[in-house]
Design a protein around this motif. Sequence first.
Motif, mmCIF file in Angstrom:
data_model
loop_
_atom_site.group_PDB
_atom_site.id
_atom_site.type_symbol
_atom_site.label_atom_id
_atom_site.label_comp_id
_atom_site.label_asym_id
_atom_site.label_seq_id
_atom_site.Cartn_x
_atom_site.Cartn_y
_atom_site.Cartn_z
ATOM 1 N N ARG A 34 -4.775 4.899 -8.342
ATOM 2 C CA ARG A 34 -6.229 4.986 -8.458
ATOM 3 C C ARG A 34 -6.715 6.069 -9.414
ATOM 4 N N THR A 35 -5.846 7.003 -9.766
ATOM 5 C CA THR A 35 -6.256 8.108 -10.626
ATOM 6 C C THR A 35 -5.252 8.226 -11.764
ATOM 7 N N ASN A 36 -5.730 8.076 -12.997
ATOM 8 C CA ASN A 36 -4.798 8.047 -14.133
ATOM 9 C C ASN A 36 -4.706 9.404 -14.841
ATOM 10 N N VAL A 37 -3.810 9.488 -15.815
ATOM 11 C CA VAL A 37 -3.604 10.774 -16.501
ATOM 12 C C VAL A 37 -4.836 11.177 -17.309
ATOM 13 N N GLU A 38 -5.616 10.191 -17.767
ATOM 14 C CA GLU A 38 -6.860 10.507 -18.484
ATOM 15 C C GLU A 38 -7.801 11.324 -17.589
ATOM 16 N N ALA A 39 -7.732 11.051 -16.296
ATOM 17 C CA ALA A 39 -8.588 11.782 -15.340
ATOM 18 C C ALA A 39 -8.226 13.263 -15.292
ATOM 19 N N ILE A 40 -6.950 13.551 -15.427
ATOM 20 C CA ILE A 40 -6.503 14.954 -15.390
ATOM 21 C C ILE A 40 -7.114 15.709 -16.575
ATOM 22 N N ASP A 41 -7.020 15.104 -17.750
ATOM 23 C CA ASP A 41 -7.587 15.738 -18.953
ATOM 24 C C ASP A 41 -9.097 15.908 -18.822
ATOM 25 N N TRP A 42 -9.738 14.882 -18.262
ATOM 26 C CA TRP A 42 -11.202 14.929 -18.112
ATOM 27 C C TRP A 42 -11.622 16.055 -17.157
ATOM 28 N N LYS A 80 -8.346 25.713 -12.325
ATOM 29 C CA LYS A 80 -6.955 25.401 -12.694
ATOM 30 C C LYS A 80 -6.633 24.025 -12.116
ATOM 31 N N VAL A 81 -6.427 23.056 -12.981
ATOM 32 C CA VAL A 81 -6.159 21.693 -12.537
ATOM 33 C C VAL A 81 -4.646 21.468 -12.495
ATOM 34 N N VAL A 82 -4.137 21.144 -11.316
ATOM 35 C CA VAL A 82 -2.700 20.919 -11.149
ATOM 36 C C VAL A 82 -2.510 19.487 -10.657
ATOM 37 N N SER A 83 -1.703 18.703 -11.387
ATOM 38 C CA SER A 83 -1.563 17.289 -11.007
ATOM 39 C C SER A 83 -0.202 17.009 -10.382
ATOM 40 N N PHE A 84 -0.187 15.974 -9.539
ATOM 41 C CA PHE A 84 1.012 15.603 -8.785
ATOM 42 C C PHE A 84 1.244 14.110 -8.927
ATOM 43 N N ASN A 85 2.457 13.755 -9.346
ATOM 44 C CA ASN A 85 2.835 12.358 -9.532
ATOM 45 C C ASN A 85 3.200 11.770 -8.170
ATOM 46 N N LEU A 86 2.441 10.761 -7.721
ATOM 47 C CA LEU A 86 2.628 10.236 -6.364
ATOM 48 C C LEU A 86 3.456 8.962 -6.342
ATOM 49 N N ARG A 87 4.139 8.756 -5.228
ATOM 50 C CA ARG A 87 4.961 7.565 -5.037
ATOM 51 C C ARG A 87 4.063 6.374 -4.718
ATOM 52 N N LYS A 88 4.233 5.286 -5.453
ATOM 53 C CA LYS A 88 3.397 4.096 -5.267
ATOM 54 C C LYS A 88 4.260 2.894 -4.908
ATOM 55 N N ASP A 89 3.795 2.108 -3.958
ATOM 56 C CA ASP A 89 4.475 0.865 -3.618
ATOM 57 C C ASP A 89 3.438 -0.141 -3.143
ATOM 58 N N ASN A 90 3.291 -1.230 -3.883
ATOM 59 C CA ASN A 90 2.281 -2.239 -3.543
ATOM 60 C C ASN A 90 2.541 -2.921 -2.204
ATOM 61 N N LEU A 91 3.805 -2.924 -1.776
ATOM 62 C CA LEU A 91 4.171 -3.733 -0.611
ATOM 63 C C LEU A 91 4.617 -2.940 0.611
ATOM 64 N N ASP A 92 5.151 -1.749 0.410
ATOM 65 C CA ASP A 92 5.715 -1.004 1.535
ATOM 66 C C ASP A 92 4.864 0.216 1.887
ATOM 67 N N PRO A 93 4.081 0.147 2.979
ATOM 68 C CA PRO A 93 3.197 1.264 3.326
ATOM 69 C C PRO A 93 3.947 2.540 3.704
ATOM 70 N N TYR A 94 5.237 2.399 4.040
ATOM 71 C CA TYR A 94 6.011 3.601 4.382
ATOM 72 C C TYR A 94 6.418 4.392 3.135
ATOM 73 N N ASN A 95 6.300 3.760 1.975
ATOM 74 C CA ASN A 95 6.704 4.423 0.738
ATOM 75 C C ASN A 95 5.565 4.486 -0.266
#
Length: 306
Positions: free
Chosen positions: A164-172, A181-196
């Motif tokens: 839902r939030t892309n890298v362009e958003a971090i720059d913006w 101080k904006v610190v970004s975190f790369n999150l784990r995404k899975d369209n099918l498995d809610p546990y992951n």
Amino acid sequence: MNKLNLNVIDETSRLRAVILGTAASNGPVPALEDAYDPKSREHILAGTYPTNEDMVIEMEAVNAVFQKYDVKVYRPTHIEDCNQIFTRDIGFVINDVFVKANILPDREEEIEAIQYIIDQINPDKVIRPPEEVHIEGGDVMLHGEYIFVGTYRGEDYADYIIARTNVEAIDWLKKTFPNKKVVSFNLRKDNLDPYNNALHLDCCFQPVGNGKCIIHKNGFLQEEEYQYLVDFFGKENCFEITQEEMYYMNSNIFSIAPDVVISEKNFTRLNTWLRSHGITVEEVPYAEISKQEGLLRCSTLPLIRD
């Protein structure tokens, strides 16, 4: 007319005004192909998707807690057959600025439903990012001079409806709030498995109390980014939730003050830990709403904190 002087600089300061979503007319159970996240999908398939009646009861329990603590509560205007529970997705406040989120296009009317509130804010203090910037409030976490932001940096970003939030958003954010101080975190995404799947940053992390946080390691794709937060708060101040607890959204509680939180009544381990640190836990039922992969933080949009 501009009566609302916004102020939010963190997740825990004393809450004075908030927009709480509404479940009054959530509409029929969505078609499987219309599910926005793997958890809704799971409950659509299982025939356990939550009913309006149950969700209204849960949201009114939260409303009652806000009344108890003398918090001014705004609600979205009623839209028939529209999921208006998750106000955190559609906007957020940084300092005294209201940011209208660029959300999934078919959710635009949700923003229109809170326009009467936005109209009470000084227009100079209401902004909307450019179109290429995707950002939702669940990914934006304020902590004094810091803004912690969940994102997804993968080349396959477009393949994930849950990114839902892309890298362009971090720059913006860096450009728009140069004093933070904006610190970004790369999150784990899975369209099918809610546990992951960490739909938003608040699905695997949230500051709570004074200098403490709730965190789930597997929500982060880069171990060093998870480690950054553990070091930032100090290991002894981090409550590590399990994969199961993340699935039930233990990190998605909501603070009314540093020493008062609203939490789901089934979060036994978490609630015990919070109380052991001198935090009053106002327990509410929210298990039905959580079936849509959102909980207390997702359904609240703070406008003023002291």
